[in-house]
Write a protein that holds these residues in place. Structure first.
Motif, short mmCIF file in Angstrom:
data_model
loop_
_atom_site.label_atom_id
_atom_site.label_comp_id
_atom_site.label_asym_id
_atom_site.label_seq_id
_atom_site.Cartn_x
_atom_site.Cartn_y
_atom_site.Cartn_z
N GLY A 45 68.98 27.91 35.88
CA GLY A 45 68.29 28.95 36.76
C GLY A 45 69.62 29.41 37.66
N LYS A 46 68.94 30.10 39.06
CA LYS A 46 69.95 30.47 39.88
C LYS A 46 70.71 29.45 40.43
CE LYS A 46 67.50 34.80 40.97
NZ LYS A 46 66.98 35.55 42.22
N GLY A 47 72.00 29.52 41.01
CA GLY A 47 72.67 28.57 41.76
C GLY A 47 72.83 27.50 40.71
N SER A 48 73.01 27.67 39.52
CA SER A 48 73.29 26.47 38.33
C SER A 48 72.37 25.28 38.38
CB SER A 48 74.64 25.67 38.60
OG SER A 48 75.82 26.83 38.75
N MET A 49 71.04 25.79 38.89
CA MET A 49 69.96 24.79 38.95
C MET A 49 69.40 24.76 37.50
SD MET A 49 68.38 25.13 42.95
CE MET A 49 67.22 23.87 42.44
N GLU A 50 69.04 23.41 37.13
CA GLU A 50 68.50 23.32 35.73
C GLU A 50 66.86 22.52 36.07
OE1 GLU A 50 70.65 20.47 33.16
OE2 GLU A 50 72.40 22.17 33.08
N ARG A 51 66.03 23.31 35.14
CA ARG A 51 64.86 22.51 35.01
C ARG A 51 64.30 22.48 33.66
NH1 ARG A 51 64.26 28.24 36.10
NH2 ARG A 51 62.63 29.39 34.87
N TYR A 111 49.08 29.54 38.60
CA TYR A 111 48.52 29.22 39.97
C TYR A 111 46.92 28.90 40.10
CZ TYR A 111 47.18 29.21 44.95
OH TYR A 111 46.37 29.03 46.12
N ASN A 112 46.27 30.08 39.31
CA ASN A 112 45.00 30.08 39.33
C ASN A 112 44.38 29.02 38.42
OD1 ASN A 112 43.66 32.62 40.80
ND2 ASN A 112 45.30 33.17 39.86
N VAL A 113 45.32 28.14 37.53
CA VAL A 113 44.69 27.07 37.04
C VAL A 113 44.61 25.95 37.90
CG1 VAL A 113 45.35 25.29 35.29
CG2 VAL A 113 45.81 27.82 34.74
N GLU A 114 45.34 25.56 38.61
CA GLU A 114 45.22 24.49 39.67
C GLU A 114 45.54 24.73 41.16
OE1 GLU A 114 44.27 21.55 38.67
OE2 GLU A 114 44.51 21.43 36.60
N GLN A 115 45.92 25.83 41.31
CA GLN A 115 45.90 26.45 42.60
C GLN A 115 46.94 25.39 43.39
OE1 GLN A 115 42.32 27.26 44.82
NE2 GLN A 115 41.41 28.76 43.22
N ASP A 116 48.03 25.05 42.77
CA ASP A 116 49.00 24.24 43.34
C ASP A 116 50.36 24.94 43.35
OD1 ASP A 116 50.88 22.47 43.97
OD2 ASP A 116 49.98 20.74 42.64
N THR A 117 50.77 25.43 44.71
CA THR A 117 51.78 26.41 44.81
C THR A 117 53.06 25.64 44.26
OG1 THR A 117 50.96 27.69 46.75
CG2 THR A 117 53.39 27.79 46.69
N ARG A 122 57.94 24.77 40.89
CA ARG A 122 58.80 24.15 40.04
C ARG A 122 58.91 24.96 38.50
NH1 ARG A 122 57.99 17.80 38.29
NH2 ARG A 122 59.60 17.61 36.86
N LEU A 123 57.81 25.37 38.14
CA LEU A 123 57.88 25.93 36.86
C LEU A 123 58.81 27.24 37.00
CD1 LEU A 123 54.10 25.82 35.82
CD2 LEU A 123 56.07 24.54 34.82
N LEU A 124 58.66 27.98 37.81
CA LEU A 124 59.64 28.98 38.08
C LEU A 124 60.95 28.96 38.47
CD1 LEU A 124 56.82 31.64 39.87
CD2 LEU A 124 57.52 31.63 37.53
N GLY A 125 61.22 27.71 39.12
CA GLY A 125 62.54 27.30 39.33
C GLY A 125 63.11 28.13 41.06
N HIS A 126 61.90 28.36 41.77
CA HIS A 126 62.26 28.75 42.94
C HIS A 126 62.76 27.72 43.82
CE1 HIS A 126 59.17 32.37 42.37
NE2 HIS A 126 60.54 32.70 42.08
#
Length: 219
Positions: A45-51, A111-117, A122-126
Motif C-alpha cells: 500500500g501507500k508508504g510501502s506499507m504491506e498488509r 463495517y456494517n458486518v461487525e461495526q468495528d472501525t 486494517r483491511l483498507l490499509g489506512h
C-alpha cells in the motif's frame, strides 16, 4: 496497451475487496499465498506499507491462471500504470460506478458486518481510523437499535433521577417510631413537633434534656 477483459474483471474483483488502483496494478504472482486451504494476497500500500488481504477461492484461481510475474505487465515499473488500469476497469463497470467506489462499498459492507472501525482500517490499509470513517456509509437500518438502546438507558436513568428528586422534596418514607404520628417535613424533638428549631442545629437543646433529632415525613 490493451488489457484483456478477463484481466479487467480480475482487477475489478480485487478492487471489490478494498484494494486501491495502484495496489491492484502492482499485484504479482508471488503475492498469492495459500495456507490451510485459505487464500490471501500480500498487498503493498501507500508508504510501502504491506498488509494481508484474504481472497475468495475463485479470485485466487483467476490470479493463478495469469501465470508467473505481474498480473498486469506493462512499462510502469514492470506492470501497468494504475491510472490506465483504473480507466479500463471503470469502462467495464456500470455507468457512474468507478473502481474507487468499489473500495468504498467494501468499506461500508465490512463495517456494517461487525461495526468495528479498526478492523476495516486494517483491511483498507489506512494509517488513521479517521480516514476509514470517511469511507464508511452508515445504513439507516442500523441506527434504530442504537436509538432504542439509548432511549431505554435514558428511561432507567430518568426513573433514578425522579426518585432522587422525590427524596429531596421530602417524599421518601422514613421509619416511624411506634405510637408516634408522622409529620411531613417538620422537626421533632423528643418525639414532639417543634417550631423555631432547625434540623441542622446540632447543638440545640430542649427543656427535657438533650434532644433526639429526626425528620418525620408522611407515610
Amino acid at each position: 496497451m490493451l488489457v484483456p477483459v478477463a484481466s479487467v474483471s480480475c482487477a475489478a474483483r480485487a478492487a471489490d475487496l478494498g484494494l486501491r488502483y495502484a495496489e491492484v496494478a502492482g499485484l504479482h504472482s508471488t503475492d498469492l499465498r495459500e495456507r490451510d486451504e485459505e487464500h490471501s494476497l500480500r498487498v503493498r500500500g501507500k508508504g510501502s506499507m504491506e498488509r494481508i488481504v484474504l481472497v475468495p477461492a475463485d479470485l485466487a484461481r483467476a490470479i493463478r491462471v495469469r501465470g508467473a510475474g505481474f498480473l498486469f505487465p506493462g512499462d510502469y515499473n514492470g506492470h501497468i500504470s494504475p491510472h490506465y488500469l483504473g480507466k479500463r476497469v471503470n469502462h467495464l463497470l456500470p455507468a457512474g460506478v468507478t473502481m474507487h467506489m468499489l473500495r468504498r462499498r467494501f468499506a461500508t459492507i465490512a463495517y456494517n458486518v461487525e461495526q468495528d472501525t479498526f478492523t476495516v482500517q486494517r483491511l483498507l490499509g489506512h494509517a488513521s481510523p479517521a480516514t476509514t470513517q470517511i469511507y464508511v456509509d452508515i445504513h439507516d437500518d442500523t441506527l434504530r437499535p442504537t436509538v432504542e438502546a439509548v432511549s431505554a438507558h435514558q428511561g432507567t436513568v430518568g426513573m433514578a433521577l425522579a426518585r432522587v428528586k422525590a427524596g429531596a422534596a421530602g417524599t421518601i418514607r422514613t421509619p416511624t417510631r411506634p405510637g408516634n404520628r408522622t409529620r411531613c417535613g417538620r422537626l421533632c424533638v423528643n418525639g414532639r413537633p417543634s417550631t423555631g428549631m432547625r434540623s441542622s442545629g446540632r447543638g440545640a437543646r430542649s427543656a427535657g434534656g438533650p434532644p433526639r433529632l429526626s425528620i418525620w415525613r408522611r407515610s
